[in-house]
Design an enzyme around this catalytic site. Structure first.
Site, short mmCIF file in Angstrom:
data_model
loop_
_atom_site.label_atom_id
_atom_site.label_comp_id
_atom_site.label_asym_id
_atom_site.label_seq_id
_atom_site.Cartn_x
_atom_site.Cartn_y
_atom_site.Cartn_z
CD GLU A 37 -3.07 1.24 0.29
OE1 GLU A 37 -3.20 0.51 -0.36
OE2 GLU A 37 -3.05 2.14 -0.37
CB THR A 79 -5.17 -0.24 -4.22
OG1 THR A 79 -4.87 0.70 -3.78
CG2 THR A 79 -5.02 -2.09 -4.13
CG HIS A 195 -4.65 3.58 3.01
ND1 HIS A 195 -5.30 4.86 2.92
CD2 HIS A 195 -5.02 2.82 1.87
CE1 HIS A 195 -6.13 5.33 2.10
NE2 HIS A 195 -5.68 3.90 1.05
CG ASP A 254 -1.25 0.51 -3.75
OD1 ASP A 254 -0.18 1.21 -3.11
OD2 ASP A 254 -2.17 0.23 -3.20
CG HIS A 255 -1.37 4.23 -5.11
ND1 HIS A 255 -1.22 5.45 -3.89
CD2 HIS A 255 -2.75 2.93 -5.01
CE1 HIS A 255 -2.74 4.21 -3.16
NE2 HIS A 255 -3.28 2.96 -4.00
C1 GP9 Z 1 -8.72 -1.01 0.12
C2 GP9 Z 1 -6.78 -0.50 -0.34
C3 GP9 Z 1 -6.80 0.67 -0.04
O1 GP9 Z 1 -9.01 -2.01 0.48
O2 GP9 Z 1 -7.08 -1.68 -0.99
O3 GP9 Z 1 -7.34 1.59 -1.26
P1 GP9 Z 1 -6.79 2.56 -1.67
O4 GP9 Z 1 -6.76 3.46 -1.68
O5 GP9 Z 1 -5.37 2.62 -1.93
O6 GP9 Z 1 -7.27 2.56 -3.37
MN MN Z 2 -3.60 2.07 -2.15
#
Ligand code: GP9
Ligand code: MN
Length: 405
Positions: A37, A79, A195, A254-255
């Site tokens: 994340e 994500t 996150h 992921d980003h």
């Molecule tokens: C939520 C997680 C985070 O299930 O994948 O989401 P994001 O905000 O990064 O898309």
């Molecule tokens: Mn994410």
């Protein structure tokens, strides 16, 4: 619509499938994919107050392929956009998430390819609600056998924070299900603790927060360090269970985690100026592929997240020829092919285009927009074709493509 399908087919069918001596080195291995994340590449080999942010990953890189110039290409689907690119080799949509907007389309998904080619079954592990990003529905469509979501975990106040179960508990509790999967499998793990707004209790902080002017960045340092500890724990368990040698690990951020609004703190941490090119560099995410028995190597090719799919298929010995996909094998990706961003910007080894300005990346100078124009044309074409495929659900007309009835 047959015409549309033909156009698409003729345009993007991979032209030949150049092979390297890495083709098939991980054939038949289980695949563990880890989506980290909000993990940006600048954290790798970075220290704060003399302490590494990612000591475990820094070690793992020593005997892995580390792709050090890979860019975040996600859009509003965050994500889920990253997952979508890896599973389908298509770009995210200009607005919203494909997972939410197009869960019934046909796709030629990674789970389907692995199943057809060598009988793999695919699974996802993630501690959030099954419906988040419409994953439950989309995963069925993409060919996942089962989604181990929140209900599969014992989530307590003690073991959760922010979006849900903390990464250490998440990995520990996943083991029982992981070891029971029929082999070979593709198992995707999606972490959660790192996150925004990067909350973490003091007892989980294995590093002091940074001391920049931006608290979000100061906290990010601690959640990144925590995630690294969770990954270390996961690898300990995987080794304990005897899975390590039979598994190829694909680990990617992921980003971005720090948006432009808070980026001053990162510039301060890294001792760099706030420039358009530095901002672009911060869009890099780490990509680490560990193949047991394989020596480590740093691959500096400029590429994007979408390229993870073709690279993985190559290592598994599965040809990408004749696949309708925008993913390119990073081991042989051509230097002058632009990495496409959803907003129409792009980057190559030598040029970058962002905020309506073309840059020479070597001199870091602004240059004439003409220098970027041929790349930008390619960017527009790729995005348009990808959008046409998704909005027209064109895989319905492509005979070899998978997709669930
Ligand atoms: C939520 C997680 C985070 O299930 O994948 O989401 P994001 O905000 O990064 O898309
Ligand atoms: Mn994410």
């Amino acid at each position: 619509n047959e015409v549309d399908a033909d156009t698409v087919n003729s345009y993007i069918k991979s032209k030949g499938d150049k092979q390297t001596d890495l083709f098939g080195i991980a054939e038949g291995k289980n695949v563990i994919l880890i989506s980290m994340e909000s993990t940006q590449n600048f954290v790798i080999n970075e220290e704060v107050n003399g302490k590494e942010l990612t000591p475990f990953l820094n070690d793992l890189i020593q005997d892995s392929f580390y792709f050090s110039n890979i860019y975040d290409q996600t859009a509003q689907g965050k994500t889920s956009d990253a997952e979508f690119m890896i599973d389908t080799g298509l770009y995210p949509l200009p607005s919203g998430s494909v997972f939410v907007r197009r869960p019934e389309n046909k796709f030629e998904s990674l789970p389907d390819i692995l199943q057809d080619h060598s009988g793999y079954k695919s699974y996802t592990f993630h501690g959030n609600d099954a419906e988040f990003w419409n994953r439950e529905k989309m995963y069925q469509n993409l060919g996942y056998e089962h989604y181990f979501a929140k209900e599969s975990y014992n989530v307590t106040e003690e073991n959760s924070i922010n979006y849900g179960i903390k990464d250490v508990a998440f990995f520990e509790q996943s083991m029982e299900d992981l070891i029971s999967l029929p082999e070979p499998y593709l198992a995707k793990f999606i972490t959660l603790t790192n996150h925004f707004p990067f909350l973490l209790e003091e007892k989980d902080q294995f590093i002091e927060p940074a001391e920049t002017e931006v608290d979000v960045v100061n906290r990010y340092v601690t959640t990144i360090r925590y995630q690294d500890r969770a990954l270390e724990r996961f690898f300990e368990l995987v080794k304990e269970k005897g899975l390590y040698e039979d598994t190829i690990f694909v680990i990617y951020g992921d980003h971005y985690g720090i948006s432009k609004k808070y980026e001053a703190g990162v510039h301060e941490l890294l001792g760099q100026e706030n420039t358009a090119l530095n901002h672009l560099d911060l869009q890099q995410i780490p990509l680490i592929i560990h193949v047991p028995g394989q020596q480590g190597d740093i691959i500096e090719t400029t590429g994007g997240e979408i390229d993870i799919r073709a690279t993985l298929l190559h290592l598994l010995g599965i040809s990408s020829e004749n696949r309708v996909s925008f993913s390119q094998n990073l081991f042989i990706r051509a230097e002058d092919t632009p990495v496409v961003f959803r907003n129409g910007d792009m980057i190559t080894e030598d040029y970058a285009y962002t905020a309506n300005v073309c840059y020479d990346r070597n001199s870091k100078e602004k240059v004439s927009n003409k220098d970027c124009s041929s790349y930008l044309k390619k960017v527009r074409q790729e995005l348009e074709h990808s959008d046409n495929i998704i909005f027209g659900d064109l895989f319905r007309y492509i005979p070899h493509a998978g997709g669930r009835e």
